[in-house]
Design a protein around this motif. Sequence first.
Motif, mmCIF file in Angstrom:
data_model
loop_
_atom_site.group_PDB
_atom_site.id
_atom_site.type_symbol
_atom_site.label_atom_id
_atom_site.label_comp_id
_atom_site.label_asym_id
_atom_site.label_seq_id
_atom_site.Cartn_x
_atom_site.Cartn_y
_atom_site.Cartn_z
ATOM 1 N N HIS A 163 36.598 57.693 30.017
ATOM 2 C CA HIS A 163 37.313 58.243 28.852
ATOM 3 C C HIS A 163 37.190 57.368 27.616
ATOM 4 O O HIS A 163 37.543 57.791 26.526
ATOM 5 C CB HIS A 163 38.789 58.451 29.203
ATOM 6 N N HIS A 194 31.881 60.778 26.963
ATOM 7 C CA HIS A 194 32.238 61.714 25.897
ATOM 8 C C HIS A 194 31.047 62.069 25.007
ATOM 9 O O HIS A 194 30.911 63.194 24.570
ATOM 10 C CB HIS A 194 33.328 61.112 25.008
ATOM 11 N N ARG A 271 48.393 55.425 19.671
ATOM 12 C CA ARG A 271 49.030 54.399 20.482
ATOM 13 C C ARG A 271 48.849 53.065 19.750
ATOM 14 O O ARG A 271 47.876 52.906 19.000
ATOM 15 C CB ARG A 271 48.295 54.326 21.817
ATOM 16 N N VAL A 306 52.711 54.913 18.995
ATOM 17 C CA VAL A 306 53.357 55.001 20.301
ATOM 18 C C VAL A 306 53.303 53.630 20.976
ATOM 19 O O VAL A 306 52.220 53.030 21.061
ATOM 20 C CB VAL A 306 52.653 56.065 21.173
ATOM 21 N N SER A 347 57.674 57.261 20.773
ATOM 22 C CA SER A 347 56.985 58.527 21.004
ATOM 23 C C SER A 347 57.954 59.675 20.745
ATOM 24 O O SER A 347 59.169 59.470 20.672
ATOM 25 C CB SER A 347 56.430 58.586 22.417
ATOM 26 N N PHE A 348 57.396 60.861 20.567
ATOM 27 C CA PHE A 348 58.195 62.048 20.268
ATOM 28 C C PHE A 348 57.882 63.140 21.279
ATOM 29 O O PHE A 348 56.795 63.153 21.849
ATOM 30 C CB PHE A 348 57.822 62.574 18.879
ATOM 31 N N ASP A 370 36.902 54.863 19.327
ATOM 32 C CA ASP A 370 37.709 55.743 20.160
ATOM 33 C C ASP A 370 36.752 56.554 21.019
ATOM 34 O O ASP A 370 35.749 57.055 20.501
ATOM 35 C CB ASP A 370 38.524 56.687 19.260
ATOM 36 N N GLY A 371 37.044 56.637 22.318
ATOM 37 C CA GLY A 371 36.169 57.396 23.201
ATOM 38 C C GLY A 371 35.991 58.798 22.659
ATOM 39 O O GLY A 371 34.875 59.250 22.386
ATOM 40 N N MET A 372 37.105 59.501 22.490
ATOM 41 C CA MET A 372 37.063 60.844 21.938
ATOM 42 C C MET A 372 38.032 60.959 20.771
ATOM 43 O O MET A 372 37.672 61.101 19.638
ATOM 44 C CB MET A 372 37.395 61.854 23.056
ATOM 45 N N ASN A 373 39.314 60.892 21.039
ATOM 46 C CA ASN A 373 40.462 61.101 20.153
ATOM 47 C C ASN A 373 40.887 62.562 20.191
ATOM 48 O O ASN A 373 40.318 63.436 19.531
ATOM 49 C CB ASN A 373 40.214 60.677 18.702
ATOM 50 N N LEU A 374 41.901 62.795 20.994
ATOM 51 C CA LEU A 374 42.392 64.161 21.188
ATOM 52 C C LEU A 374 43.343 64.591 20.085
ATOM 53 O O LEU A 374 43.484 65.787 19.816
ATOM 54 C CB LEU A 374 43.083 64.272 22.558
ATOM 55 N N GLU A 378 43.977 68.243 18.442
ATOM 56 C CA GLU A 378 45.287 68.910 18.492
ATOM 57 C C GLU A 378 45.717 69.346 17.096
ATOM 58 O O GLU A 378 46.300 70.420 16.917
ATOM 59 C CB GLU A 378 46.326 67.967 19.110
#
Length: 727
Positions: A163, A194, A271, A306, A347-348, A370-374, A378
């Motif tokens: 990841h 990725h 994070r 986070v 965090s929320f 960053d491997g991906m960054n989701l 989102e």
Amino acid sequence: MKTIIVSNRLPVKITEANGEMEFRQSEGGLATGLGSIYRQGNNMWLGWPGIEVTSTEHQDKITEKLYKMNLYPVYLTQDEINLYYEGFSNETLWPVFHYHPTYARYEQSYWDSYAEVNNKFKEAIFKIAEPGDKIWIHDYQLLLLPGLIRAEHPDITIGFFLHIPFPSYELFRLIPWRAEILENMLGADLLGFHTFDDVRHFISSVTRILPVHSSANEITYNNRQVMAEPFPMGIDNKKFESLTTTNEVLINIANLRESFQNVKMILSIDRLDYSKGILQRLQAFDMLLQKNPEYIEKVALYMIVVPSRDTVQQYKDLRDEIDKLVGNINSRCRTLNWIPVHYYYRSFPVEMLSALYSMAEVCLISPMRDGMNLVSKEYVASRTNNTGVLILSEMAGAAKELIDALIVNPNNIGEVYRAVIQALNMRPDEQQRRMQAMREVVAKFNVKHWVKIYMDRLEEVKRLQQSMLAKHAGPEMQTYIENEYSQAARRIIFLDYDGTLVGFKTNIEMAFPDEDLYDILNMLTLDPANHIVIVSGRKYQTLEDWFGRMPIDIIAEHGAWQKHSNGEWIKLPGLYNQWKQEIMPILETFVDRTPGSFIEEKSYSLVWHFRKVEDGLGELRANELMSTLRFVITDKGLQMLPGSKVIEIKNAEVNKGKVALSWLESNDYDYIMALGDDHTDEDMFKVMPASAFTIKIGSNISAAHFFLRDFREVRGLLRSLALVNKV
Ligand code: GDG
């Protein structure tokens, strides 16, 4: 047959209140994506439950509960968490893989614990795995697991997905245990990353550090084909779309609107990590307020960090620096009605994230790596009205797919600052065009798609390995070949030399025949039913020195010269070699520019050798040479043959196939066999009758019916044939 997912952490949160345990499935992207797999039938997810449980009684209780959720726990001690997880995973691998080698610690105790815990995971897997099961391992905490499992179950199906980024060879080579890591990763059948860059870096590390070969993205290791491929991970886009219309999210949006009246929101979520570029992002925002005071009270940065690993000094320091910088910007720039940076170190709930994604005019994601960054995906999925601008670091894997974002180099603070201005002023039609294009990408390559193509490919790789095995002239097939051989009265056996009868040597002069080879050839020639023909690209003088005294026919220089065992050397009529005068100077310039390369001159061909050239440079020059020669050779009746670390230029009429055919015409053989390893031998395989045993050495991509792995296997087969009629 079941599928077992393995990751460091189980997708569950266990909390204890009033002596009662509460189990909640986690909602992370991976958990959602793999939910469709691990919750099905008797499939399982195996990993650490995230809490320390010392008493076995307590452990058994938790295990039982988790089992009902298709989860299987691996309990870790505090020591293991410190050394394997915080230590080797997060203080050695994480910094090196994220291009921060100066943060890396190379502690033997970390490594020992990492190996032990990987072993512990293996033991746990063996408790639940059965023959035929598929295992899909996730991430950098378990790099050794594929190899540890493979060592005990050679045929099992193993997938591995990383990841985080795979670093370039120059970084990876720093790790003292680099070879062990790669060897064990190669225990998998399919290695997923990725991005294609990660794949390239992995293959380059593997081929430089281990004695293995790769052909494109296929690596042959311990006689198995291992594939390394990019599978960019997606998100559950439908979930983020539908969240935006839920009551809770709508209430959150309404509240945010209250406090963000006439203020545009720039959102950032990560994070706490030095790889995320948080300080540089704050600097770019500061620059915006300094250089363009008209934005004061008009924009605000909403920054969620986070909490993570903040017991580690580097993370503590980073947190302090963020606090300082945020404090500095806010104290300098805030007004009575407005705060520039809304900073939350917490965090929320996802309903709050969704409201923020909906609200933010700009989403600023600028990791250093960053491997991906989701988060970027989102944000895009949540923009159901197709407005909003994503600013994305080129160092995030997601930048390879979300090409309609404003792509920035996160180290270039000025560029990030300019991108923010561009985003704040982007016309709605351009926002729509960009966002729509990104939304299509995020929708198509969603997490279900990711899981499906990964699993389909894993099956395909397994099938490919099996077809390879089927073509392998292994013990069963050898028995058949021996039977046919024993019943034949007139046999002919064509043998290529380099790579078939002997292994490759860096110095071509050193690849002379040894006693063992002479012994095998002698035994074969003792049988009057055998007609042995050596078909080589080597000079006839060399072959004469090596085999001239033996009752063997020799075809040299790919057919330019030939000799029957009892005759003289004769050359193929009608060949000319004036062309050499033109080609030679070109080859000489390549020798001058490429240390280690050299030219070999044969009667009717010229060969450029690059076996002794630095890895990579040789291939680069070879490609360059081929493009240079392509136009020069066209009208000269010449042919260019790329071989194993050589490029040979020769007359087009000279061809191993043509000459082998002339041998076949003169006699009526009832057993024909041809063995060879490079693509000049393909010409020979193609002209052989269907009943012939054609065997390629080293690969199964060939016109030959079978393959053998190396010259040792060839010698084994030839020796057993020579002994057939003696038994
Ligand atoms: C690793 C790689 C790769 C964040 N804040 C909150 C919250 N989140 C959720 C996001 C997102 C996830 O956490 C973060 O995912 P990322 O991809 O951004 O980063 P990593 O956790 O570092 O993950 C990364 C990923 O693996 C997948 O392969 O993309 O490159 O480093 O889903 O929404 N969720 C909630 N509250 C928060 O405050 N509920």
